[in-house]
Design an enzyme around this catalytic site. Structure first.
Site, short mmCIF file in Angstrom:
data_model
loop_
_atom_site.label_atom_id
_atom_site.label_comp_id
_atom_site.label_asym_id
_atom_site.label_seq_id
_atom_site.Cartn_x
_atom_site.Cartn_y
_atom_site.Cartn_z
NE ARG A 143 -4.01 -2.04 0.26
CZ ARG A 143 -3.97 -3.26 -0.28
NH1 ARG A 143 -2.91 -3.65 -0.97
NH2 ARG A 143 -5.00 -4.08 -0.16
CB SER A 165 -8.98 -2.16 3.85
OG SER A 165 -9.19 -3.45 3.36
CD GLU A 178 -6.10 0.61 1.81
OE1 GLU A 178 -5.79 -0.50 2.29
OE2 GLU A 178 -6.88 0.74 0.85
#
Ligand code: FAD
Ligand code: EPU
Length: 349
Positions: free
Chosen positions: A163, A233, A328
């Site tokens: 990520r 998420s 995130e």
């Protein structure tokens, strides 16, 4: 270039929260991007480029120019044993995955149904079901907002991580990704590293079968943002030290982890779930009852509902496991990028 003032961004981000911006520009060409960034009238205003808004939370009205990436176009060439794709940044990623399979081009099936634009895929190195963007990336091209040159980075130069990429670090706020180059082997090699795919591997004999299976799993777990607002998420899966992992494992034997560079990655969804937070709701924001890592907008949530819930979740996990969760989802305040920690530090002052 399409320009509108005082726009409600609800249709431009997947959390589906009512939040205005001062100016919204839809840019269909690189010249449009340059015009938006060079427009004398907007010179002093903060600017923010967006794809489909599927990884963002606006924490308050945005007092600046939001530029939507609408650059379209795709080309395919075959050389040696590879298929090379050049994809304009504004192409829709999930449609691209389907289109490649319709063209008989395998390789993107594990990354099916991830919302967003092709040009956003490199930013957090999108990943799912055993494959990350870095595995299929040849290069990324961007508009340098200072020189206005188009610059190409090789996959290696993008410094991809979990990520993460150079676009969230050294190049943050300095570039707009205009196109991506993908490199896919002509000879299909399925990727079954993700457990639930491995267990079905005898049935998954074609790229299309893998695609359909991934779509089925995703539909069963993840809420559809067209029905219930969310940004996937909410937190990243944390990477903890080996010692920390051993300590937690001794206390919670069903905690799974896997070795990554720098430690052991554990599932944030598991931690949140085991805090008993599935379905926990603050205002109109809720911890998704099927997937604890996702925060959903179930009842006209405000940005503040989402922030309060995220803070509550983060602290419940910290108190119970001593593990720090990092979001995130990218947060934007009235003028710039911000974070849960900055917002609550200000509130507690
Ligand atoms: P946006 O949300 O519009 O933008 C994200 C960030 O990138 C912002 O900071 C924005 O300013 C910046 N940005 C956007 N475009 C550009 C550009 N051209 N140049 C420079 N900066 C830019 N992610 C995964 O990795 N794996 C998953 O499995 C996954 N599943 C998801 C499931 C759901 C239901 C949802 C809602 C999200 C999911 N996500 C997943 C997150 C999201 O899909 C990805 O982060 C996606 O790449 C975001 O694309 P976007 O176009 O919507 O980006
Ligand atoms: N789990 C629970 N309870 C929950 C949710 C998960 O116990 O409520 C457990 C699962 O049982 C499993 C583990 O946690 O053992 C991992 O769950 P899952 O396979 O659903 O994946 P995830 O870690 O929650 C990550 C990505 C997703 C990606 C999937 C599939 C992150 C932050 N998320 O989710 O990406 O689609 O794996 O590869 O890495 C996104 O980034 O937005 C996203 C959706």
């Amino acid at each position: 270039m399409n320009v509108n003032n005082n726009v409600n961004m609800k249709p431009f981000h997947t959390f589906g929260i009512d939040v205005p911006c001062d100016v919204l520009v839809e840019a269909a060409t690189v010249d449009d991007l340059i015009s938006a960034y060079r427009c004398p009238e907007w010179q002093e205003l903060p600017k923010l480029v967006l794809g489909k808004g599927s990884n963002v939370l606006f924490t308050e009205p945005f007092h600046g120019v939001v530029v939507i990436n609408k650059l379209l176009g795709k080309t395919v060439t075959t050389r040696d044993d590879f298929i090379y794709l050049t994809i304009a940044g504004g192409e829709d990623w999930p449609s691209l995955v389907e289109w490649t399979l319709e063209q008989g081009i395998p390789g993107l099936e594990n990354l099916a149904l991830i919302p967003g634009c092709a040009g956003s895929a490199p930013i957090q190195n999108i990943g799912a079901y055993g494959v990350e963007f870095k595995d299929i990336c040849d290069y990324v091209e961007y508009l340098d907002l200072e020189s206005l040159d188009i610059i190409r980075l090789s996959a290696q130069e993008c410094l991809f991580g979990y990520r993460d990429s150079i676009f969230k670090n050294d190049l943050l706020g300095k570039v707009i990704i205009t196109s991506i180059g993908l490199k896919l082997p002509s000879n299909w090699q399925p990727n079954f590293t993700y457990g639930p795919l491995k267990s079905e591997k005898d049935l998954l004999t074609t790229p299309y079968a893998v695609f359909e299976h991934v779509c089925d799993i995703r539909r069963s777990k993840l809420p559809d943002p067209n029905v219930t607002g969310n940004a996937g998420s909410f937190f990243k899966n944390p990477v903890i030290t080996h010692e920390n992992y051993m300590e937690l494992q001794a206390l919670y034997p069903d905690l799974n982890g896997f070795e990554v560079e720098g430690g052991v990655k554990i599932a944030a969804g598991w931690l949140i779930d085991r805090c008993g937070l599935k379905g926990h709701q603050i205002g109109g924001a809720q911890v998704h009852p099927q997937q604890a890592l996702v925060i959903v907008n179930v009842d006209n949530a405000t940005s503040n509902d989402v922030l309060e819930l995220a803070w509550y979740v983060k602290h419940a996990v910290l108190d119970k496991y001593g593990v720090e969760l990092e979001h995130e989802v990218r947060f934007f305040s009235a003028t710039q990028e911000t974070s849960l920690e900055i917002i609550f530090a200000d509130r507690f002052q």
